[in-house]
Motif scaffolding. Structure first.
Motif, PDB file in Angstrom:
ATOM      1  N   THR A 135      63.859 -84.749  26.034  1.00 13.44           N
ATOM      2  CA  THR A 135      63.499 -83.348  26.196  1.00 13.44           C
ATOM      3  C   THR A 135      64.683 -82.414  25.968  1.00 13.44           C
ATOM      4  O   THR A 135      64.537 -81.325  25.399  1.00 13.44           O
ATOM      5  CB  THR A 135      62.916 -83.117  27.606  1.00 13.44           C
ATOM      6  OG1 THR A 135      61.813 -84.001  27.805  1.00 13.44           O
ATOM      7  CG2 THR A 135      62.464 -81.693  27.791  1.00 13.44           C
ATOM      8  N   PRO A 157      51.639 -84.485  33.292  1.00 13.58           N
ATOM      9  CA  PRO A 157      52.297 -83.185  33.130  1.00 13.58           C
ATOM     10  C   PRO A 157      52.939 -82.673  34.413  1.00 13.58           C
ATOM     11  O   PRO A 157      53.937 -81.947  34.364  1.00 13.58           O
ATOM     12  CB  PRO A 157      51.164 -82.263  32.671  1.00 13.58           C
ATOM     13  CG  PRO A 157      50.159 -83.182  32.056  1.00 13.58           C
ATOM     14  CD  PRO A 157      50.223 -84.426  32.874  1.00 13.58           C
ATOM     15  N   PRO A 161      57.239 -82.251  34.047  1.00 11.71           N
ATOM     16  CA  PRO A 161      56.905 -80.917  33.533  1.00 11.71           C
ATOM     17  C   PRO A 161      57.813 -80.451  32.404  1.00 11.71           C
ATOM     18  O   PRO A 161      57.353 -79.722  31.511  1.00 11.71           O
ATOM     19  CB  PRO A 161      57.040 -80.023  34.768  1.00 11.71           C
ATOM     20  CG  PRO A 161      57.961 -80.760  35.692  1.00 11.71           C
ATOM     21  CD  PRO A 161      57.650 -82.200  35.471  1.00 11.71           C
ATOM     22  N   ALA A 162      59.088 -80.829  32.420  1.00 14.45           N
ATOM     23  CA  ALA A 162      60.021 -80.293  31.419  1.00 14.45           C
ATOM     24  C   ALA A 162      59.585 -80.634  30.004  1.00 14.45           C
ATOM     25  O   ALA A 162      59.673 -79.805  29.098  1.00 14.45           O
ATOM     26  CB  ALA A 162      61.430 -80.814  31.685  1.00 14.45           C
ATOM     27  N   GLN A 165      56.538 -78.488  29.144  1.00 14.33           N
ATOM     28  CA  GLN A 165      56.916 -77.081  29.048  1.00 14.33           C
ATOM     29  C   GLN A 165      57.640 -76.781  27.745  1.00 14.33           C
ATOM     30  O   GLN A 165      57.614 -75.641  27.264  1.00 14.33           O
ATOM     31  CB  GLN A 165      57.805 -76.706  30.241  1.00 14.33           C
ATOM     32  CG  GLN A 165      57.050 -76.603  31.544  1.00 14.33           C
ATOM     33  CD  GLN A 165      57.956 -76.581  32.757  1.00 14.33           C
ATOM     34  OE1 GLN A 165      59.175 -76.780  32.658  1.00 14.33           O
ATOM     35  NE2 GLN A 165      57.380 -76.336  33.926  1.00 14.33           N
ATOM     36  N   SER A 166      58.287 -77.788  27.156  1.00 15.67           N
ATOM     37  CA  SER A 166      59.004 -77.583  25.896  1.00 15.67           C
ATOM     38  C   SER A 166      58.121 -77.763  24.668  1.00 15.67           C
ATOM     39  O   SER A 166      58.571 -77.537  23.544  1.00 15.67           O
ATOM     40  CB  SER A 166      60.185 -78.566  25.803  1.00 15.67           C
ATOM     41  OG  SER A 166      59.741 -79.890  25.516  1.00 15.67           O
ATOM     42  N   VAL A 195      51.121 -76.222  33.784  1.00 16.68           N
ATOM     43  CA  VAL A 195      52.503 -76.555  33.449  1.00 16.68           C
ATOM     44  C   VAL A 195      52.914 -76.000  32.103  1.00 16.68           C
ATOM     45  O   VAL A 195      54.048 -75.527  31.930  1.00 16.68           O
ATOM     46  CB  VAL A 195      52.685 -78.094  33.463  1.00 16.68           C
ATOM     47  CG1 VAL A 195      54.033 -78.492  32.880  1.00 16.68           C
ATOM     48  CG2 VAL A 195      52.549 -78.631  34.878  1.00 16.68           C
ATOM     49  N   ALA A 196      52.007 -76.051  31.131  1.00 15.37           N
ATOM     50  CA  ALA A 196      52.353 -75.688  29.745  1.00 15.37           C
ATOM     51  C   ALA A 196      51.297 -74.758  29.150  1.00 15.37           C
ATOM     52  O   ALA A 196      50.617 -75.117  28.183  1.00 15.37           O
ATOM     53  CB  ALA A 196      52.492 -76.948  28.902  1.00 15.37           C
ATOM     54  N   GLN A 198      51.533 -72.387  27.213  1.00 18.52           N
ATOM     55  CA  GLN A 198      51.833 -71.985  25.832  1.00 18.52           C
ATOM     56  C   GLN A 198      51.352 -72.996  24.802  1.00 18.52           C
ATOM     57  O   GLN A 198      51.263 -72.681  23.612  1.00 18.52           O
ATOM     58  CB  GLN A 198      53.357 -71.807  25.668  1.00 18.52           C
ATOM     59  CG  GLN A 198      54.161 -73.083  25.464  1.00 18.52           C
ATOM     60  CD  GLN A 198      54.226 -74.002  26.674  1.00 18.52           C
ATOM     61  OE1 GLN A 198      53.972 -73.560  27.798  1.00 18.52           O
ATOM     62  NE2 GLN A 198      54.598 -75.269  26.489  1.00 18.52           N
TER      63      GLN A 198
END
Length: 228
Positions: A135, A157, A161-162, A165-166, A195-196, A198
């Motif tokens: 990540t 997730p 999470p990282a 999220q990326s 968490v994500a 986007q």
């Protein structure tokens, strides 16, 4: 700061203040420039081991109709995945990382030197199967694609999470097994949304081909949106 070791000789401790990732980031920018010059849409594909990355890339190589697909494959050992991908029509280069649990930009750059990009628009980097270490390492990619297999459970997730999220997009893979393993789809989607938010979500079976068309359309749209 100086001290003395047990043998009486002075020792010196140096505190390094620069980022350990600084060199990788420099190499990643160099990769990004090279990829852009070659007109390539480049995705860094991340997941835990066994989530179905190679099977997904095989399917993409067969169904992508905008020229050959390039793949740079990262594994601790063997060239099994590169040979599988070559058999599916991809132009694949294997990186064997030994005990390194992630790909680094310098490794990707050297592998890219070996790749014939003639007529190519899409390059996929299959990272080492790991939900933590990869990540933090920018490889020069334009997009990140994370996989969540239905066999891994809905809470991945939340636990990692990282990585999610990326990600620019998340593929829920092996959906043909969802019923058999009792996969809670609404809960998985809720976890990803929390968490994500986007990330674009695609639900895919690489084995049957279900769900591939929306993913291919998204990839094609991303390629068309790149600066010339």
């Amino acid at each position: 700061m100086c001290s003395h070791c047990s043998c009486g000789q002075p020792t010196r401790t140096l505190k390094l203040r620069h980022s350990l990732l600084e060199r990788n980031d420099t190499n990643a920018e160099r990769n990004r420039e090279r990829f852009a010059s070659a007109g390539l849409l480049v995705l860094n594909v991340l997941s835990g081991p066994g989530a179905g990355k190679t099977a997904l890339l095989e399917r993409l190589a067969r169904q992508w109709d905008h020229g050959p697909v390039g793949v740079i494959v990262g594994d601790l050992a063997t060239d099994n995945d590169a040979r599988r991908l070559q058999a599916s029509g991809a132009r694949a280069v294997q990186i064997q990382t030994g005990d390194l649990c992630h790909l680094e930009a310098s490794l990707v750059g050297r592998a890219f030197d070996q790749l014939d990009t003639t007529g190519m628009e899409l390059l996929l980097i299959e990272n080492v199967g790991n939900l933590v270490c990869p990540t933090a390492f920018d490889l020069g990619e334009r997009q990140r694609l994370a996989l969540l297999s239905v066999t891994e459970g809905e809470d991945k997730p939340l636990k990692y999470p990282a990585l999610f999220q990326s990600a620019d997009a998340v593929v829920i893979s092996k959906v043909d097994l969802a019923e058999a393993v009792g996969f809670d789809r609404p809960q998985a989607l809720a976890n990803l949304a929390g968490v994500a938010p986007q990330a674009r979500i695609f639900e895919v079976s690489a084995r049957t081909g279900a769900g591939m068309e929306p993913l291919l359309h998204w990839l094609s749209h991303q390629r068309q949106g790149m600066p010339v």
